[in-house]
Design a protein around this motif. Sequence first.
Motif, PDB file in Angstrom:
ATOM      1  N   VAL A  14      -2.748  19.019 -10.715  1.00 62.99           N
ATOM      2  CA  VAL A  14      -1.777  18.568  -9.714  1.00 62.99           C
ATOM      3  C   VAL A  14      -0.533  19.451  -9.742  1.00 62.99           C
ATOM      4  O   VAL A  14       0.039  19.782  -8.694  1.00 62.99           O
ATOM      5  CB  VAL A  14      -1.401  17.092  -9.963  1.00 62.99           C
ATOM      6  CG1 VAL A  14      -0.286  16.651  -9.018  1.00 62.99           C
ATOM      7  CG2 VAL A  14      -2.626  16.200  -9.786  1.00 62.99           C
ATOM      8  N   GLU A  15      -0.116  19.864 -10.910  1.00 66.12           N
ATOM      9  CA  GLU A  15       1.064  20.724 -11.031  1.00 66.12           C
ATOM     10  C   GLU A  15       0.815  22.084 -10.405  1.00 66.12           C
ATOM     11  O   GLU A  15       1.721  22.683  -9.814  1.00 66.12           O
ATOM     12  CB  GLU A  15       1.435  20.860 -12.510  1.00 66.12           C
ATOM     13  CG  GLU A  15       2.838  21.363 -12.773  1.00 66.12           C
ATOM     14  CD  GLU A  15       2.934  22.856 -12.593  1.00 66.12           C
ATOM     15  OE1 GLU A  15       3.960  23.338 -12.089  1.00 66.12           O
ATOM     16  OE2 GLU A  15       1.964  23.563 -12.936  1.00 66.12           O
ATOM     17  N   TYR A  16      -0.389  22.621 -10.545  1.00 65.17           N
ATOM     18  CA  TYR A  16      -0.878  23.797  -9.811  1.00 65.17           C
ATOM     19  C   TYR A  16      -0.037  25.059 -10.038  1.00 65.17           C
ATOM     20  O   TYR A  16      -0.015  25.942  -9.194  1.00 65.17           O
ATOM     21  CB  TYR A  16      -0.937  23.464  -8.310  1.00 65.17           C
ATOM     22  CG  TYR A  16      -1.803  24.395  -7.500  1.00 65.17           C
ATOM     23  CD1 TYR A  16      -3.182  24.411  -7.638  1.00 65.17           C
ATOM     24  CD2 TYR A  16      -1.234  25.269  -6.583  1.00 65.17           C
ATOM     25  CE1 TYR A  16      -3.980  25.267  -6.885  1.00 65.17           C
ATOM     26  CE2 TYR A  16      -2.030  26.131  -5.820  1.00 65.17           C
ATOM     27  CZ  TYR A  16      -3.401  26.123  -5.986  1.00 65.17           C
ATOM     28  OH  TYR A  16      -4.181  26.960  -5.234  1.00 65.17           O
ATOM     29  N   GLY A  17       0.671  25.123 -11.156  1.00 70.21           N
ATOM     30  CA  GLY A  17       1.468  26.310 -11.429  1.00 70.21           C
ATOM     31  C   GLY A  17       2.735  26.413 -10.613  1.00 70.21           C
ATOM     32  O   GLY A  17       3.413  27.449 -10.629  1.00 70.21           O
ATOM     33  N   PHE A  18       3.112  25.329  -9.897  1.00 73.08           N
ATOM     34  CA  PHE A  18       4.313  25.387  -9.067  1.00 73.08           C
ATOM     35  C   PHE A  18       5.588  25.503  -9.893  1.00 73.08           C
ATOM     36  O   PHE A  18       6.623  25.917  -9.364  1.00 73.08           O
ATOM     37  CB  PHE A  18       4.398  24.147  -8.165  1.00 73.08           C
ATOM     38  CG  PHE A  18       3.407  24.149  -7.036  1.00 73.08           C
ATOM     39  CD1 PHE A  18       3.344  25.227  -6.165  1.00 73.08           C
ATOM     40  CD2 PHE A  18       2.549  23.084  -6.842  1.00 73.08           C
ATOM     41  CE1 PHE A  18       2.429  25.239  -5.113  1.00 73.08           C
ATOM     42  CE2 PHE A  18       1.641  23.089  -5.795  1.00 73.08           C
ATOM     43  CZ  PHE A  18       1.576  24.163  -4.923  1.00 73.08           C
ATOM     44  N   ASP A  19       5.561  25.110 -11.164  1.00 68.82           N
ATOM     45  CA  ASP A  19       6.767  25.241 -11.974  1.00 68.82           C
ATOM     46  C   ASP A  19       7.173  26.703 -12.124  1.00 68.82           C
ATOM     47  O   ASP A  19       8.339  27.011 -12.400  1.00 68.82           O
ATOM     48  CB  ASP A  19       6.579  24.595 -13.347  1.00 68.82           C
ATOM     49  CG  ASP A  19       5.485  25.238 -14.166  1.00 68.82           C
ATOM     50  OD1 ASP A  19       4.494  25.715 -13.584  1.00 68.82           O
ATOM     51  OD2 ASP A  19       5.605  25.265 -15.405  1.00 68.82           O
ATOM     52  N   LEU A  20       6.204  27.626 -11.924  1.00 68.93           N
ATOM     53  CA  LEU A  20       6.517  29.056 -11.959  1.00 68.93           C
ATOM     54  C   LEU A  20       6.620  29.636 -10.553  1.00 68.93           C
ATOM     55  O   LEU A  20       7.621  30.261 -10.194  1.00 68.93           O
ATOM     56  CB  LEU A  20       5.451  29.807 -12.753  1.00 68.93           C
ATOM     57  CG  LEU A  20       5.299  29.435 -14.228  1.00 68.93           C
ATOM     58  CD1 LEU A  20       4.178  30.251 -14.858  1.00 68.93           C
ATOM     59  CD2 LEU A  20       6.593  29.664 -14.980  1.00 68.93           C
ATOM     60  N   SER A  21       5.586  29.444  -9.734  1.00 73.03           N
ATOM     61  CA  SER A  21       5.558  30.084  -8.422  1.00 73.03           C
ATOM     62  C   SER A  21       6.613  29.498  -7.482  1.00 73.03           C
ATOM     63  O   SER A  21       7.345  30.245  -6.816  1.00 73.03           O
ATOM     64  CB  SER A  21       4.166  29.947  -7.805  1.00 73.03           C
ATOM     65  OG  SER A  21       3.813  28.586  -7.657  1.00 73.03           O
ATOM     66  N   ALA A  22       6.723  28.178  -7.405  1.00 69.11           N
ATOM     67  CA  ALA A  22       7.700  27.568  -6.500  1.00 69.11           C
ATOM     68  C   ALA A  22       9.123  27.753  -7.017  1.00 69.11           C
ATOM     69  O   ALA A  22      10.066  27.872  -6.233  1.00 69.11           O
ATOM     70  CB  ALA A  22       7.396  26.083  -6.312  1.00 69.11           C
ATOM     71  N   SER A  23       9.297  27.769  -8.338  1.00 66.22           N
ATOM     72  CA  SER A  23      10.620  28.039  -8.907  1.00 66.22           C
ATOM     73  C   SER A  23      11.087  29.441  -8.531  1.00 66.22           C
ATOM     74  O   SER A  23      12.243  29.654  -8.156  1.00 66.22           O
ATOM     75  CB  SER A  23      10.572  27.884 -10.427  1.00 66.22           C
ATOM     76  OG  SER A  23      11.791  28.285 -11.018  1.00 66.22           O
ATOM     77  N   ARG A  24      10.192  30.401  -8.623  1.00 62.76           N
ATOM     78  CA  ARG A  24      10.529  31.771  -8.255  1.00 62.76           C
ATOM     79  C   ARG A  24      10.870  31.865  -6.768  1.00 62.76           C
ATOM     80  O   ARG A  24      11.828  32.541  -6.375  1.00 62.76           O
ATOM     81  CB  ARG A  24       9.353  32.692  -8.588  1.00 62.76           C
ATOM     82  CG  ARG A  24       9.602  34.151  -8.287  1.00 62.76           C
ATOM     83  CD  ARG A  24       8.549  35.034  -8.945  1.00 62.76           C
ATOM     84  NE  ARG A  24       7.206  34.767  -8.466  1.00 62.76           N
ATOM     85  CZ  ARG A  24       6.099  35.286  -9.002  1.00 62.76           C
ATOM     86  NH1 ARG A  24       6.198  36.090 -10.049  1.00 62.76           N
ATOM     87  NH2 ARG A  24       4.914  35.011  -8.513  1.00 62.76           N
ATOM     88  N   GLU A  25      10.115  31.162  -5.918  1.00 65.43           N
ATOM     89  CA  GLU A  25      10.384  31.194  -4.485  1.00 65.43           C
ATOM     90  C   GLU A  25      11.703  30.507  -4.158  1.00 65.43           C
ATOM     91  O   GLU A  25      12.447  30.953  -3.275  1.00 65.43           O
ATOM     92  CB  GLU A  25       9.232  30.508  -3.739  1.00 65.43           C
ATOM     93  CG  GLU A  25       9.149  30.838  -2.274  1.00 65.43           C
ATOM     94  CD  GLU A  25       8.769  32.286  -2.027  1.00 65.43           C
ATOM     95  OE1 GLU A  25       8.984  32.743  -0.890  1.00 65.43           O
ATOM     96  OE2 GLU A  25       8.282  32.962  -2.954  1.00 65.43           O
TER      97      GLU A  25
END
Length: 475
Positions: free
Chosen positions: A71-82
């Motif tokens: 569910v987290e889907y790596g967004f803590d890295l990719s969405a944080s960077r965006e």
Amino acid sequence: MKPPGASLRLISRKLLRSGVVHNVVALYGVQACTYALPLLTFPYLARVLGPSGWGVVVFAQAIGDVIASVVEYGFDLSASRETSRHRHEPKRLSALISGVLGAKFLLAAVCIAGAVLSRRFTHHVAPSLALFWASTIWGVCQGINMLWYFQGLERMRLASLLEIGGKVLATLSIFVLVHKPSDGWKVMAAQCVGCVAAHGVTVVLAYSEVGFQWPTPASVWNALRLGSTMFLSRAVQSICGSVNRLVLGSVAPVAALGEFAGAERMTRVFQQGLWPVNQALYPRLTKQVQDNPGQAMKTVKFSLLLLGGLGLVFGLVMYMGAPFLVRFVLGPAFPASVAVLRVFSLYIPLIAISTVIIFQVLLPNQLDNQFNFVNSTAGVLGVVAAFLLAPRFQGVGIAWSAVAAQLYALAGFALVLGRAGLNPFALAATAPARAPSVSDLAAVSGLDHQEAPVEFLVSEPESVVEKPFAENRGG
């Protein structure tokens, strides 16, 4: 020319004057609650549930961890960077938030359906239906969070306070609700309550700043594309740890899983003591790599010296103090945890260096594909080693599989840095002509592929890997 010590002192003063220190402190608060608060519940749960009861809870929690990772889907890295790149564009951020949350709800529905279908395969280890659903819902709640948004804006204090409040609520609920071995499901239910309370408020706060948008198929699809490169690496990292616990619970007595889990949780406390510095520096270095690559490399060198030394100290404390730590935290019913904790003491210095390389060099320079290759193959190596070692050596074998995988990963990252000309300890760091391709990394696994040159310009990271939104990423 300034002496090296003067440069490090200058970097230290700059970081102290910036907002990085505030974010580090805030993240340390979250990590302290995530991994130190359980130290309050470990002794209590170890005595109330016992090794077998605690092992059943850990097995169910491993299922929740797998769901949370998906569910987290790596967004803590990719969405944080965006978020960091478009922090001054409210409409862009609103579309990002709606797309990410829509993607997470879609992934959550898929995970719940998968958990229901797989229920019959886990019934013999964790027969409690209440525990199964509590761990499943906890996994979904854990995966749906908004810390990535505030991290990208480098405004972690309020979000961290909410996260801390949720974890404190969960901890207090455990002491109030759990009194006997059959109360294991209440451990997970208490953590669900804490997640819902904290993450619900952060969603409201984020939308209040940028305006609400309903997710659309296009925004959800863009979010899934954005997180795809980071999902593989994050999923491998998180799921492999959960798979190791599931493997151990399947081939060894449940009590052995409880003993392993006790040592693993203490290892996480030491490991997460290294994490906030990397998390706080990640968005800053993402921009610094574009604006001032030389200064970015000096910061990396400082972090390697600081966190590498701290990881070595932590490892020595774990090895020398293992008997005392196990008896003090878990109690006399967990003697086998001592050997597991001593093996994990080798893991801490390795992970300390690896996380600096990942979050301060590879990802800010957008070497996502190279990172994913090394991380994924390391995860596969760890799982294979776990299957081979767990039947004979139980918890100690699982610990050795984690150490072996981390050694492999560190060797792979060293190869990436060397081929890309990004060695932070080189006398003069220059922009390389190209980044290492996946075929370069195949040498780590003994494979043979034809190389395909890739352009690499530190000052123009968008030319390395196309990002969808650039066209449009822890009782």
